[in-house]
Design a protein around this motif. Structure first.
Motif, mmCIF file in Angstrom:
data_model
loop_
_atom_site.group_PDB
_atom_site.id
_atom_site.type_symbol
_atom_site.label_atom_id
_atom_site.label_comp_id
_atom_site.label_asym_id
_atom_site.label_seq_id
_atom_site.Cartn_x
_atom_site.Cartn_y
_atom_site.Cartn_z
ATOM 1 N N LEU A 190 -0.648 50.423 55.560
ATOM 2 C CA LEU A 190 0.606 50.789 56.308
ATOM 3 C C LEU A 190 0.308 51.564 57.966
ATOM 4 C CD1 LEU A 190 4.154 50.548 56.426
ATOM 5 C CD2 LEU A 190 3.880 52.337 55.909
ATOM 6 N N PRO A 191 0.861 50.876 58.917
ATOM 7 C CA PRO A 191 0.731 51.407 60.470
ATOM 8 C C PRO A 191 1.382 51.856 60.150
ATOM 9 C CG PRO A 191 1.395 48.568 60.304
ATOM 10 C CD PRO A 191 1.515 49.301 58.606
ATOM 11 N N HIS A 192 2.088 52.473 61.802
ATOM 12 C CA HIS A 192 2.519 53.486 62.390
ATOM 13 C C HIS A 192 4.200 53.002 61.712
ATOM 14 C CE1 HIS A 192 4.739 57.082 64.018
ATOM 15 N NE2 HIS A 192 5.051 56.408 64.874
ATOM 16 N N CYS A 193 5.083 53.723 61.127
ATOM 17 C CA CYS A 193 6.199 53.232 60.369
ATOM 18 C C CYS A 193 6.861 52.462 59.564
ATOM 19 C CB CYS A 193 7.520 53.783 61.252
ATOM 20 S SG CYS A 193 7.901 55.892 62.419
ATOM 21 N N PHE A 194 6.199 51.513 60.039
ATOM 22 C CA PHE A 194 7.190 50.524 59.756
ATOM 23 C C PHE A 194 5.540 49.194 59.396
ATOM 24 C CE2 PHE A 194 8.551 50.683 64.252
ATOM 25 C CZ PHE A 194 8.520 48.915 64.579
ATOM 26 N N GLY A 195 5.893 47.924 58.611
ATOM 27 C CA GLY A 195 4.818 46.539 58.414
ATOM 28 C C GLY A 195 4.953 46.340 57.022
ATOM 29 N N ASN A 196 3.672 46.076 57.434
ATOM 30 C CA ASN A 196 3.188 45.791 55.900
ATOM 31 C C ASN A 196 3.601 46.240 55.005
ATOM 32 O OD1 ASN A 196 2.756 43.490 53.925
ATOM 33 N ND2 ASN A 196 0.905 43.622 55.077
ATOM 34 N N GLY A 197 3.527 46.559 53.836
ATOM 35 C CA GLY A 197 3.421 47.536 53.104
ATOM 36 C C GLY A 197 4.643 48.904 52.522
ATOM 37 N N GLN A 198 5.691 48.719 53.859
ATOM 38 C CA GLN A 198 6.789 50.024 54.527
ATOM 39 C C GLN A 198 7.504 49.939 53.233
ATOM 40 O OE1 GLN A 198 9.096 48.937 57.851
ATOM 41 N NE2 GLN A 198 10.248 51.319 57.756
ATOM 42 N N PRO A 199 7.222 51.620 52.857
ATOM 43 C CA PRO A 199 8.349 52.434 51.807
ATOM 44 C C PRO A 199 9.422 52.046 51.948
ATOM 45 C CG PRO A 199 6.273 53.600 52.023
ATOM 46 C CD PRO A 199 6.573 52.886 53.228
ATOM 47 N N THR A 200 10.483 51.594 51.043
ATOM 48 C CA THR A 200 11.437 51.387 51.182
ATOM 49 C C THR A 200 12.882 52.043 50.556
ATOM 50 O OG1 THR A 200 11.828 49.480 50.050
ATOM 51 C CG2 THR A 200 11.520 49.059 52.416
ATOM 52 N N GLY A 201 11.992 52.636 49.436
ATOM 53 C CA GLY A 201 12.945 53.405 48.504
ATOM 54 C C GLY A 201 13.208 54.919 48.232
ATOM 55 N N VAL A 202 11.876 55.291 49.803
ATOM 56 C CA VAL A 202 12.135 56.553 49.608
ATOM 57 C C VAL A 202 13.371 57.607 50.460
ATOM 58 C CG1 VAL A 202 11.338 58.600 51.823
ATOM 59 C CG2 VAL A 202 10.073 56.271 50.775
ATOM 60 N N PHE A 203 14.235 56.783 50.670
ATOM 61 C CA PHE A 203 15.282 57.728 50.577
ATOM 62 C C PHE A 203 16.175 57.695 49.859
ATOM 63 C CE2 PHE A 203 19.665 58.278 51.588
ATOM 64 C CZ PHE A 203 20.131 59.222 52.922
ATOM 65 N N ASP A 204 16.628 56.708 48.591
ATOM 66 C CA ASP A 204 17.382 56.360 47.601
ATOM 67 C C ASP A 204 16.610 57.680 46.590
ATOM 68 O OD1 ASP A 204 19.009 54.782 48.617
ATOM 69 O OD2 ASP A 204 18.074 53.189 47.493
#
Length: 514
Positions: free
Chosen positions: A442-456
């Motif tokens: 993953l690059p900085h903050c966002f991109g391929n492989g970005q975790p999208t379930g952290v907040f939940d």
């Protein structure tokens, strides 16, 4: 709604501050496509025809001549009883497009949300606010930007929610990445009761070291008077990935175990390769090897002593892949020149040298040492956000989660590892309240492989006591295959179970400390 009116909103009580204005505007039919770029720690969503009350409160601190504005959005329907405040990005504390995208995502999921401009009228142009007079910073605004008004946003948002809905939020959260991540750490360290949960990813902590460290490769280029082509750095990065990709037992175009990677760029000097960006063949220059190696190793002083960390092998040095590279150049007719990230030279010009016209291209090796020292001395007390004593946050029951990309092309992940280790000096079981995830590729903050379930996961931890362990991610590898993987709470990492067979199946990975 009849209660979307200034008359229904009381002036919040702030220490040493005077409320100047309260406005309330009903917003209807609000729509926005929100990608995870704007809504970190979440999946993207389409916000369609939302309605909310926008309450904006402006205030000033006595004897400071500032005007700070906090904007709170309140869903008129289907409020979920929670506050999710939004962090900033870059040098912007909030109330600009990135923050509004974050707020839009929150509204779309039923949260009340808020953002502060920290008193900065033009958050995208630091030349308009950093210097109060020639040779002197505007200390009030710089300290506001550093975080001394972040708790005001929490107080104001909660007060507005109480007045609008007739009850306070059941739970309050803060969400951000990069600058927003740093703000989250600042809140946990200095305002431990402001939020129940903080999702603060890729935080730019140790800011006073990190910001001028981004100029390190350009200082070296200027001294050598040699500026590598971006595709030379891309070539070396590809070779490093090729050499270290398999260290985790898989070949997928990602260096998952960068600390175990050892790569010598100088072994490839004079090697012929094809530069696809410029559609021609060329030989790898020694200058490219020097710059790549220095960017990976990190800044050292004139005597060779460590100053700060470098980027991992696999990170985008040139910016050709991600659009942001700390060793980027621009080339025309085979002539290349330095193209530093604006934040790097703006920090040196405005915050350290306090001269908007300072010629950063003339920085000597000795002067760079002085800049790094001066930056830390003056700004660590204002913007470091690196105090590891989170005892008060822990005792208040707060929970915090963060992730960093192992291919972060802006912020060295070693700083987060350093911080994690230091928390344990104050709270022995760090993982009772803080979880840190390293994300391969993953690059900085966002991109391929970005975790999208952290907040939940954070919300479940705060509200239900469900302790987050592994989190799912999905990325596309260099062969175009979609892979489901897991990321693990540091110091564990996802390890492939060879007997399982399918590296695209998250079930074939387990969390372990090698």
């Amino acid at each position: 709604m009849s209660n979307c009116s200034p008359s229904t909103i009381r002036a919040p009580t702030l220490e040493n501050a005077v409320i100047l204005t309260i406005s309330a505007q009903l917003v209807t039919d609000y729509s926005r496509q929100v990608t995870p770029v704007y809504y970190p720690n979440h999946d993207g969503l389409d916000v369609e025809n939302a309605s909310f009350c926008n309450v904006t409160i402006s205030y000033t601190h006595r004897q400071q001549s500032d005007v700070v504005s906090v904007e709170t959005w309140l869903p008129t329907e289907n409020w979920n009883g929670r506050l999710q405040a939004a962090g900033g990005s870059g040098l912007g504390p909030g109330r600009f497009d990135m923050s509004y995208g974050n707020m839009a995502g929150a509204i779309g999921e039923g949260y009340a949300t808020a953002s502060t401009d920290a008193g900065i009228a033009n958050t995208l142009d630091p030349y308009t606010w950093v210097l109060g007079s020639p040779g002197k910073i505007d200390e009030v605004l710089v300290r506001h930007w550093g975080g001394d008004v972040l708790n005001d946003m929490s107080i104001i948002a909660k007060s507005v929610i109480q007045d609008f809905y007739g009850k306070p939020p059941e739970y309050s959260y803060f969400n951000g990445c990069s600058q927003g991540g740093r703000q989250g750490f600042e809140l946990a360290q200095n305002h431990p009761t402001a939020y129940d949960g903080i999702a603060a990813s890729a935080p730019a902590i140790y800011w006073a070291q990190w910001a001028p460290a981004m100029f390190w490769p350009h200082m070296l280029m200027n001294i050598m008077n040699e500026y590598p082509h971006g595709c030379e750095l891309d070539f070396l990065t590809a070779l490093a990935v090729q050499e270290c990709d398999g260290d985790d037992g898989l070949v997928d175009g990602i260096i998952s175990f960068p600390s175990e990677c050892s790569f010598d760029p100088f072994a490839y000097v004079e090697t012929n390769f094809t530069c696809s960006v410029e559609s021609k063949s060329m030989k790898l220059s020694r200058a490219a090897a020097v710059i790549a190696n220095a960017t990976w190793s990190g800044p050292v002083d004139s005597d060779g002593n460590f100053i700060w960390y470098g980027l991992n092998y696999g990170a985008d040095l040139s910016g050709d892949l991600t659009g942001t590279g700390i060793a980027a150049t621009t080339c025309n007719d085979n002539v290349c020149k330095s193209n530093p990230i604006p934040l790097a030279y703006q920090w040196i010009q405005l915050f350290v040298e306090k001269d908007p016209n300072y010629d950063y291209a003339t920085i000597t090796r000795e002067r760079y040492d002085e800049i790094m020292r001066a930056s830390g001395t003056e700004y660590d007390p204002i913007v470091a956000s690196s105090n590891p004593n989170l005892t008060d946050f822990y005792n208040a029951g707060g929970k915090m989660m963060t992730y960093y990309g192992l291919h972060d092309q802006v912020i060295p992940i070693q700083a987060a590892e350093k911080y994690y280790g230091e928390i344990g000096k104050f709270v022995s079981d760090v993982q009772q309240f803080y979880r840190f995830y390293e994300v391969p590729g993953l690059p900085h903050c966002f991109g391929n492989g970005q975790p999208t379930g952290v907040f939940d996961a954070l919300r479940s931890w705060v509200e239900n006591g469900t302790v987050p362990n592994s989190l799912p991610i999905m990325f596309t590898d260099v062969f175009g295959r979609k892979n489901n993987r897991i990321i693990c709470p540091y110091p564990k990492r996802g390890v492939y179970i060879e007997s399982c067979g399918d590296p695209a199946d998250a079930a074939c990975f387990t969390c372990a400390v090698d």
